[in-house]
Design a protein around this motif. Structure first.
Motif, short mmCIF file in Angstrom:
data_model
loop_
_atom_site.label_atom_id
_atom_site.label_comp_id
_atom_site.label_asym_id
_atom_site.label_seq_id
_atom_site.Cartn_x
_atom_site.Cartn_y
_atom_site.Cartn_z
N LEU A 115 0.83 -1.20 0.00
CA LEU A 115 0.00 0.00 0.00
C LEU A 115 0.86 1.25 0.00
CD1 LEU A 115 -2.70 1.61 0.48
CD2 LEU A 115 -2.27 1.30 2.92
N VAL A 116 0.50 2.19 -0.89
CA VAL A 116 1.08 3.54 -0.81
C VAL A 116 -0.08 4.50 -0.60
CG1 VAL A 116 3.16 3.12 -2.17
CG2 VAL A 116 1.03 3.71 -3.35
N ALA A 117 0.15 5.55 0.19
CA ALA A 117 -0.91 6.50 0.51
C ALA A 117 -0.41 7.92 0.30
CB ALA A 117 -1.37 6.31 1.96
N TYR A 118 -1.36 8.80 -0.03
CA TYR A 118 -1.03 10.20 -0.28
C TYR A 118 -2.12 11.07 0.33
CZ TYR A 118 1.70 7.83 -3.85
OH TYR A 118 2.54 6.96 -4.50
N GLN A 119 -1.71 12.13 0.99
CA GLN A 119 -2.68 13.07 1.54
C GLN A 119 -2.94 14.15 0.49
OE1 GLN A 119 -1.58 14.88 5.28
NE2 GLN A 119 -3.72 15.24 5.82
N PHE A 154 -5.25 6.00 -1.87
CA PHE A 154 -4.56 4.73 -1.64
C PHE A 154 -4.31 4.04 -2.97
CE2 PHE A 154 -6.20 3.57 2.91
CZ PHE A 154 -5.61 4.72 3.41
N GLY A 155 -3.11 3.49 -3.12
CA GLY A 155 -2.81 2.64 -4.27
C GLY A 155 -2.29 1.30 -3.78
N TRP A 156 -2.86 0.20 -4.30
CA TRP A 156 -2.52 -1.14 -3.82
C TRP A 156 -1.87 -1.98 -4.92
CZ3 TRP A 156 -3.31 -3.28 1.07
CH2 TRP A 156 -4.10 -2.55 1.95
N GLU A 157 -1.02 -2.90 -4.49
CA GLU A 157 -0.51 -3.98 -5.34
C GLU A 157 -1.16 -5.27 -4.88
OE1 GLU A 157 1.27 -5.11 -7.81
OE2 GLU A 157 1.65 -3.12 -8.61
N ASP A 158 -1.80 -6.00 -5.80
CA ASP A 158 -2.56 -7.19 -5.37
C ASP A 158 -1.82 -8.50 -5.58
OD1 ASP A 158 -2.72 -7.43 -8.13
OD2 ASP A 158 -4.89 -7.76 -8.18
N LEU A 159 -0.62 -8.47 -6.17
CA LEU A 159 0.17 -9.69 -6.36
C LEU A 159 1.32 -9.75 -5.37
CD1 LEU A 159 0.46 -9.86 -10.26
CD2 LEU A 159 -1.18 -11.04 -8.78
N ALA A 160 1.83 -10.95 -5.14
CA ALA A 160 3.00 -11.11 -4.27
C ALA A 160 4.19 -10.42 -4.92
CB ALA A 160 3.29 -12.59 -4.05
N ALA A 161 5.15 -10.00 -4.09
CA ALA A 161 6.29 -9.25 -4.58
C ALA A 161 7.08 -10.01 -5.65
CB ALA A 161 7.20 -8.89 -3.42
N TYR A 188 1.20 -0.15 -8.40
CA TYR A 188 0.25 0.26 -7.37
C TYR A 188 -1.04 0.86 -7.94
CZ TYR A 188 3.85 -0.80 -3.98
OH TYR A 188 4.78 -1.47 -3.23
N ASN A 189 -1.49 0.31 -9.05
CA ASN A 189 -2.75 0.76 -9.64
C ASN A 189 -3.82 -0.32 -9.64
OD1 ASN A 189 -1.92 -1.02 -11.61
ND2 ASN A 189 -1.85 0.48 -13.28
N ASP A 190 -3.55 -1.43 -8.94
CA ASP A 190 -4.50 -2.56 -8.96
C ASP A 190 -5.81 -2.23 -8.26
OD1 ASP A 190 -2.61 -4.11 -10.31
OD2 ASP A 190 -1.71 -4.80 -8.44
N PHE A 191 -5.73 -1.46 -7.20
CA PHE A 191 -6.93 -1.03 -6.46
C PHE A 191 -6.64 0.37 -5.94
CE2 PHE A 191 -10.25 -0.64 -3.44
CZ PHE A 191 -11.19 -1.64 -3.66
N VAL A 192 -7.23 1.36 -6.57
CA VAL A 192 -6.99 2.76 -6.20
C VAL A 192 -8.27 3.33 -5.61
CG1 VAL A 192 -6.26 5.04 -6.99
CG2 VAL A 192 -5.29 2.99 -8.05
N MET A 193 -8.17 3.97 -4.46
CA MET A 193 -9.37 4.49 -3.81
C MET A 193 -9.08 5.78 -3.07
SD MET A 193 -9.67 1.77 -0.64
CE MET A 193 -11.24 2.43 -0.13
N LEU A 194 -10.12 6.56 -2.86
CA LEU A 194 -10.06 7.76 -2.05
C LEU A 194 -10.70 7.49 -0.69
CD1 LEU A 194 -11.01 10.56 -4.61
CD2 LEU A 194 -8.83 10.37 -3.39
#
Length: 221
Positions: A153-157, A164-171, A178-184
């Motif tokens: 997860l990476v987060a930005y104010q 929030f930007g998420w990675e959904d696969l293992a490293a 970090y565009n697999d699941f992006v939300m506000l």
């Protein structure tokens, strides 16, 4: 004695405040996170306190911005008890897509609310983390809880809310964009990281050194 105290203090400081930016790939074939959020510097503008959160105000609202993932229809996102990661509360299932919103909050006594109504779920405290459950793994905002030890997860104010930007696969298999699941997320506040077992162990080692030094000094006296 002063040297031992300084060592323990240094260990505690490193354990508590070590912060580094998560590398993000911007040259992949998909629409990258910088293009999704052009007003944010996604490389250098990362929010440090992205592991533990609390409700700020009456309620929080999460809204999906975009999902660019093969597992988009299967990924599930929610919150978890920061002191008991097995205690989780789902906010979005795989059927939810861009534009879907959920209101939620965790009160001071740990009661979890959804759409302003109390649920039967309760956390240990008002603190919670976020998780993304995918066919490839269960990923937490606390990277130390992840099976691959990676930061998913990476987060930005941005203004009064967070992206929030998420990675959904293992490293070992991810593309790290970090565009697999992006939300506000609005109505949340980042909190100082909850001490992790490794950090507590380092601090304990420093305190044990101080105790041993004192015992030797007393015997010598």
């Amino acid at each position: 004695m002063k040297k031992v105290l300084l060592l323990a203090a240094s260990i505690a400081a490193c354990a508590s405040f070590s912060v580094h930016a998560t590398p993000i790939r911007l040259n992949g074939p998909e629409k990258n996170l910088q293009q999704i959020a052009p007003s944010i510097d996604v490389v250098n503008g990362q929010y440090a306190l992205d592991e533990a959160w609390s409700t700020e105000g009456f309620a929080s609202v999460g809204t999906i911005v975009i999902e660019l993932a093969g597992y988009a229809t299967q990924n599930r996102l929610g919150i978890y008890d920061i002191y008991d990661p097995t205690n989780r509360f789902q906010l979005f299932d795989g059927a939810a897509g861009a534009g879907a919103s959920r209101a939620f909050s965790v009160s001071n006594d740990g009661t979890v609310y959804r759409n302003f109504a109390p649920t039967s779920s309760a956390f240990t405290s008002h603190l919670f983390g976020f998780y993304l459950h995918t066919p490839a793994g269960l990923w937490f905002s606390q990277s130390s809880l992840n099976a691959d030890g990676a930061d998913h997860l990476v987060a930005y104010q941005t203004g009064g809310q967070f992206l929030f930007g998420w990675e959904d696969l293992a490293a070992s298999n991810w593309d790290q964009d970090y565009n697999d699941f992006v939300m506000l997320i609005s109505g949340v506040k980042g909190n100082h990281d909850v001490p992790e077992p490794a950090s507590l162990g380092l601090l304990g080692f420093g305190l044990a050194g101080i105790a041993a030094f004192r015992r030797r000094k007393q015997r010598a006296a």
